[in-house]
Design a protein around this motif. Structure first.
Motif, PDB file in Angstrom:
ATOM      1  N   PRO A  78      42.081  21.403  50.205  1.00  0.00           N
ATOM      2  CA  PRO A  78      43.125  22.379  50.550  1.00  0.00           C
ATOM      3  C   PRO A  78      43.808  22.954  49.318  1.00  0.00           C
ATOM      4  N   ASP A  79      43.886  22.174  48.239  1.00  0.00           N
ATOM      5  CA  ASP A  79      44.539  22.637  47.014  1.00  0.00           C
ATOM      6  C   ASP A  79      43.795  23.804  46.381  1.00  0.00           C
ATOM      7  N   GLN A  80      42.462  23.880  46.586  1.00  0.00           N
ATOM      8  CA  GLN A  80      41.679  24.968  46.000  1.00  0.00           C
ATOM      9  C   GLN A  80      41.777  26.255  46.814  1.00  0.00           C
ATOM     10  N   ARG A  81      42.422  26.205  47.962  1.00  0.00           N
ATOM     11  CA  ARG A  81      42.473  27.380  48.835  1.00  0.00           C
ATOM     12  C   ARG A  81      43.901  27.867  49.083  1.00  0.00           C
ATOM     13  N   ARG A  82      44.861  27.263  48.370  1.00  0.00           N
ATOM     14  CA  ARG A  82      46.253  27.669  48.543  1.00  0.00           C
ATOM     15  C   ARG A  82      46.613  28.816  47.604  1.00  0.00           C
ATOM     16  N   GLY A  83      47.721  29.445  47.878  1.00  0.00           N
ATOM     17  CA  GLY A  83      48.209  30.512  47.017  1.00  0.00           C
ATOM     18  C   GLY A  83      47.749  31.877  47.500  1.00  0.00           C
ATOM     19  N   GLU A  84      48.540  32.874  47.210  1.00  0.00           N
ATOM     20  CA  GLU A  84      48.277  34.222  47.702  1.00  0.00           C
ATOM     21  C   GLU A  84      46.904  34.735  47.261  1.00  0.00           C
ATOM     22  N   GLY A  85      46.471  34.376  46.047  1.00  0.00           N
ATOM     23  CA  GLY A  85      45.188  34.859  45.549  1.00  0.00           C
ATOM     24  C   GLY A  85      43.997  34.298  46.281  1.00  0.00           C
ATOM     25  N   ASN A  86      44.188  33.232  47.058  1.00  0.00           N
ATOM     26  CA  ASN A  86      43.090  32.610  47.791  1.00  0.00           C
ATOM     27  C   ASN A  86      43.162  32.872  49.297  1.00  0.00           C
ATOM     28  N   VAL A  87      43.977  33.826  49.702  1.00  0.00           N
ATOM     29  CA  VAL A  87      44.149  34.130  51.121  1.00  0.00           C
ATOM     30  C   VAL A  87      43.709  35.560  51.393  1.00  0.00           C
ATOM     31  N   LEU A  88      42.886  35.749  52.408  1.00  0.00           N
ATOM     32  CA  LEU A  88      42.498  37.077  52.860  1.00  0.00           C
ATOM     33  C   LEU A  88      43.258  37.384  54.137  1.00  0.00           C
ATOM     34  N   ARG A  89      43.991  38.487  54.134  1.00  0.00           N
ATOM     35  CA  ARG A  89      44.773  38.879  55.306  1.00  0.00           C
ATOM     36  C   ARG A  89      43.907  39.652  56.294  1.00  0.00           C
TER      37      ARG A  89
END
Length: 539
Positions: A78-89
């Protein structure tokens, strides 16, 4: 169907011997077609590609993007997928998703398309996990996809080999591919995973060490499955992950495995991880032995390899080689996931970070590049990071620049520890890839190795999967942002923006087999599995 014409572009189509020639390309009904014989026929749409480079859509021959192992990797990172840069809206066109080392299904399709790739193969699916994999394939847009089915530690296959019954083995391989909608047989640490299930210290199982409970060796497993798959005429007969992955001194096992397939067609996966010199179990003595192995590949055109390039940064060791996963978990002290899939396979998943300052990690990076530069014929070597094991497929543009720009590669190598420069010959290699050779290792070569006659080229009858790039002296920038990507004749990326998200298709094989042998298989199956054979096959 309306005609589309791509005009004025420089075509790079190695399959058809076209190297940067300005030619027009015609598309109709999702296929590339010959120019109309009647000059009065005009296209409904014209794409001006003047000054641009036109290539077939990319084909990734080896990645891990679906199925139970990929899902486990997403859960434990989960730590590798957190943060705005790792989220697709979510948008009107796209679904939401996450990135990181193992992107979610929708994000995987979008990102492959964004690089100009239109086809990808998951390299290791346990037969019982194929239903899960195909459900995730259905949620992976923009690309065609397929999967290789694990067989090298399957107990039914081992029993058929022990019984010296090639017909039984051929029947099983054919039935299993059809039942799971798989594309090709996959061997992972053949026999060795079965050994490791009985002893967590038995990681270094050799090619000629007996498999406990059987009167056969890993060499026999490799030889017989490769022979059976070739006899079946499969388009991609065997995809091999050698024994003793990641261990110093393992190059000898890799060479012996190449010899074991004899003159038959076979593909060797993530070869970088199997090319180490040094003393067994002594990572401090690790060195490159790529030159020895590349010499063998150069002399044997029946063999192909993908590299498994290590890139610095976050990754996830995700493998059907449970022994390797366990070793890495112990080595780095990271959380991990392990699974024994009934009588079929094993699995190990653990996060990893590759550090440039690490001698071992930097040497792995250098060894991968040596493979690209030492195999004479680019048709025999294919781009991969063994995503996500060596790094993300999103690193492909950077790898391309390392291959095409000698000075960029030298500068990167100079930042590695001095000890690395003493253990490999990367610094002595001056070769630079051409655009045509890049088209081979990322498109035409994988398509040929996979037997995909409709992929990887721009000739009449090919799928209209086309990528158009803006040339640049910075090859990384060039390949990171295609000008346009066309999938089956439809524009899906234009100027870096997604324009469409088609489903793509699942590619699979269902060879014919001896139906008279099914009752014996059903009886064995019902004695050993926790489900009935009638519930096993995909509809």
């Amino acid at each position: 169907m309306p005609l589309t014409k791509i005009t004025g572009g420089k075509l790079y189509d190695p399959t058809n011997g076209v190297d940067g020639e300005v030619r027009d390309l015609w598309i109709e009904g999702g296929r590339i077609v010959s120019p109309p014989a009647d000059p009065t026929i005009h296209p409904a749409r014209v794409i001006n590609a003047s000054g641009l480079a036109v290539m077939p859509g990319g084909v990734d021959i080896h990645c891990h993007i679906a199925g139970p192992a990929a899902n486990a990797a997403r859960i434990i990172t989960p730590d590798q997928r957190r943060g705005e840069g790792n989220v697709l809206r979510r948008s009107d066109l796209t679904r939401s998703g996450t990135l990181g080392s193992v992107p979610s299904t929708f994000a995987t399709g979008y990102k492959y398309a964004g690089l100009g790739y239109t086809t990808a193969f998951d390299a290791a699916i346990a037969p019982l996990g194929s239903r899960h994999a195909h459900l995730e394939f259905a949620d992976t847009p923009c690309i065609d996809k397929g999967c290789f089915i694990l067989m090298g530690n399957n107990q039914y296959a081992l029993e058929a080999i022990e019984a010296n019954d090639p017909a039984r083995l051929r029947m099983f391989i054919a039935w299993l591919l059809g039942a799971t909608k798989g594309y090709a047989p996959k061997l992972v640490n053949p026999g060795g995973v079965e050994v490791w299930k009985q002893s967590s210290t038995a990681r270094g199982h050799g090619l000629d060490d007996p498999i406990p409970g059987y009167k056969i060796t890993p060499r026999a497993v490799i030889r017989e499955i490769v022979a059976a798959a070739n006899d079946l005429g499969l388009p991609h007969p065997a995809h091999i992950h050698c024994n003793q992955l990641g261990m110093p001194g393992n190059w000898r096992t890799t060479l012996a495995t190449m010899e074991a397939v004899e003159s038959r067609r076979a593909h060797f996966a993530h070869i970088q991880f199997h090319s180490y010199g040094g003393g067994e179990g002594d990572e401090f003595s690790m060195s490159s032995r790529v030159a020895d192995l590349a010499d063998y590949v150069n002399a044997h055109p029946n063999l192909t390899v993908d590299v498994g390039q290590v890139m610095f940064g976050d990754a996830v060791a995700m493998t059907a080689d449970g022994a390797a996963g366990y070793f890495l978990h112990k080595l780095y002290g990271n959380r991990w996931f392990n699974c024994d899939v009934e009588v079929e396979a094993g699995c190990g998943v653990t996060p990893i970070e590759y550090r440039r300052k690490s001698i071992v990690h930097a040497l792995q990076w250098a060894i991968g590049l040596e493979w690209y530069l030492l195999v004479d014929d680019p048709w025999q070597v294919m781009m991969s990071t063994d995503h996500p094991n060596g790094g993300s497929f999103l690193a492909y543009p950077q790898i391309i620049r390392l291959l095409m720009d000698r000075e960029f590669r030298r500068a990167a190598f100079a930042r590695c520890p001095a000890a690395v420069r003493e253990r490999c010959i990367l610094g002595d290699l001056d070769r630079e890839y051409t655009l045509s050779e890049i088209a081979v290792i990322t498109r035409s070569g994988p398509a040929r190795a996979l037997g995909l006659k409709q992929k990887g080229h721009l000739g009449a009858g090919a799928d209209a999967d086309v990528t158009i790039y803006t040339p640049s002296e910075n090859y990384q920038e060039m390949f990171e942002l295609p000008r346009m990507v066309i999938k089956a004749g439809e524009t899906i990326v234009d100027q870096g923006e997604l324009r469409a998200t088609p489903d793509g298709v699942a590619l699979h094989n269902a060879p014919a087999f001896d139906q008279d042998r099914l009752p014996a298989l059903e009886s064995w199956f019902n004695d050993h599995y926790s489900l009935k054979i009638k519930n096993y096959a995909l509809a």
